[in-house]
Design an enzyme around this catalytic site. Structure first.
Site, short mmCIF file in Angstrom:
data_model
loop_
_atom_site.label_atom_id
_atom_site.label_comp_id
_atom_site.label_asym_id
_atom_site.label_seq_id
_atom_site.Cartn_x
_atom_site.Cartn_y
_atom_site.Cartn_z
N TYR A 24 -30.19 30.82 0.57
CA TYR A 24 -31.54 30.77 0.52
C TYR A 24 -32.02 29.45 1.36
O TYR A 24 -32.63 29.49 2.34
CB TYR A 24 -31.98 30.69 -0.94
CG TYR A 24 -33.30 30.59 -1.01
CD1 TYR A 24 -34.45 31.16 -0.30
CD2 TYR A 24 -33.93 29.38 -1.75
CE1 TYR A 24 -35.91 30.99 -0.46
CE2 TYR A 24 -35.34 29.05 -1.80
CZ TYR A 24 -36.16 29.77 -1.20
OH TYR A 24 -37.61 29.55 -1.18
N THR A 28 -38.90 25.22 1.44
CA THR A 28 -38.53 24.88 0.16
C THR A 28 -37.64 23.48 0.06
O THR A 28 -37.03 23.20 1.00
CB THR A 28 -37.56 26.21 -0.40
OG1 THR A 28 -36.98 25.84 -1.60
CG2 THR A 28 -36.59 26.31 0.71
#
Length: 314
Positions: A146, A124
């Protein structure tokens, strides 16, 4: 080719399964169907795939994976993860699902799958930190659980590659949207709240956030392009997104125009760990994969609005 896709009932992975299947590959999907977001939506995605002949098996990546590898795979696309930035999701959950699960999958691949062509890790742009506007060689500076745990998972995969134990690459995705997007993500929530005239929670400052909003169809085209190019991408980190940048305000306006409605806004405090700006630098993807995003924000949102109305309003 025989291909394993993890997180296959999810947003991006379900589209990837369809894309790979359409190219003539044998696709095996696994998903643990956890309840971080609607299990009903995941089952709906799985049913859509089943109608096309793609089976998704309920498997937890933190369990014994011997049964998954009864036959070997040519490629593994690892999309399963604990996603998003959520104040209600503990660090333990991110660690379990983004680090331990990735290592358990790697251990199973190394134990049971001796001839794999490539392990493709899906990462990501959140690993870059508050502003993801740089190339792949820039040091990562994640600011969320995250982003931090996804970076750790990425390094576990690339560590195995550096040791010569398997071919692998990691693909960093940018602000993907389109049909099947998670219900708490910007556009699905925006479409729902517009359709039902509900107040939309807008975090302080986010109206000016800039994003490389990338249509899911372009993303899966880029991922599918890895097949046959595993020697070229081995050991590489590659950004995958669009270099077209739009603000949240522009996204809201586009959906309002498509649906011919005006959004009711519920102003909320700023959300910790939210990126201020993303602008995908995709020179490497273009060079190595022949990647070129084609779908505009408006075109993609028209498809997403159609999907939402078809699936949730009849």
């Amino acid at each position: 080719m025989r291909i394993l896709v993890t997180g296959a009932a999810g947003f991006i992975a379900s589209h990837l399964c369809e894309k790979l299947f359409s190219l003539g590959h044998e696709v095996i999907g696994i998903d643990n169907f956890n309840d971080y977001y609607s299990v009903a939506l995941k089952k709906m995605n799985a049913e859509d795939l089943a109608e096309k002949g793609i089976a998704i098996h309920a498997v937890d990546l933190n369990a014994d994976l011997a049964g998954v590898f009864k036959a070997e795979f040519d490629y593994v696309f690892h999309l399963a993860a604990q996603p998003g930035i959520s104040a209600t999701t503990s660090l333990t959950e991110y660690v379990d699902n983004n680090i331990y699960a990735t290592q358990n999958l790697l251990d199973a691949v190394l134990k049971y799958n001796k001839s794999i062509k490539s392990f493709v890790n899906i990462a990501t742009s959140s690993v870059y930190g508050l502003e993801a506007t740089v190339g792949e060689d820039t040091p990562a500076k994640p600011v969320s659980f995250y982003g931090t745990t996804k970076l750790a998972g990425e390094q576990l995969v690339l560590g195995m590659q550096r040791l010569g134990k398997l071919n692998a690459c990691s693909i960093r995705l940018y602000s993907v949207f389109g049909p099947r997007e998670r219900p708490e993500k910007l556009y699905t929530k925006l479409i729902e709240n517009l359709y039902y005239d509900k107040p939309f929670p807008l975090f302080e400052g986010s109206i000016k956030h800039e994003r490389s909003f990338t249509y899911v169809g372009d993303i899966v085209d880029g991922l599918a392009a890895i097949i046959g190019k595993e020697a070229i991408v081995n050991g590489e980190i590659i950004n995958l997104g669009t270099d077209e940048v739009n603000t949240t305000a522009e996204g809201i306006k586009t959906v309002e125009e498509i649906m011919n409605k005006k959004l009711i806004i519920d102003h909320q405090p700023a959300r910790k760990g939210d990126q201020q700006k993303t602008a995908a630098v995709i020179d490497k993807a273009r060079r190595l994969l022949g990647y070129e995003p084609k779908v505009t924000l408006k075109q993609g949102l028209e498809e997403q609005v159609k999907w939402y109305i078809e699936k949730f309003t009849k």
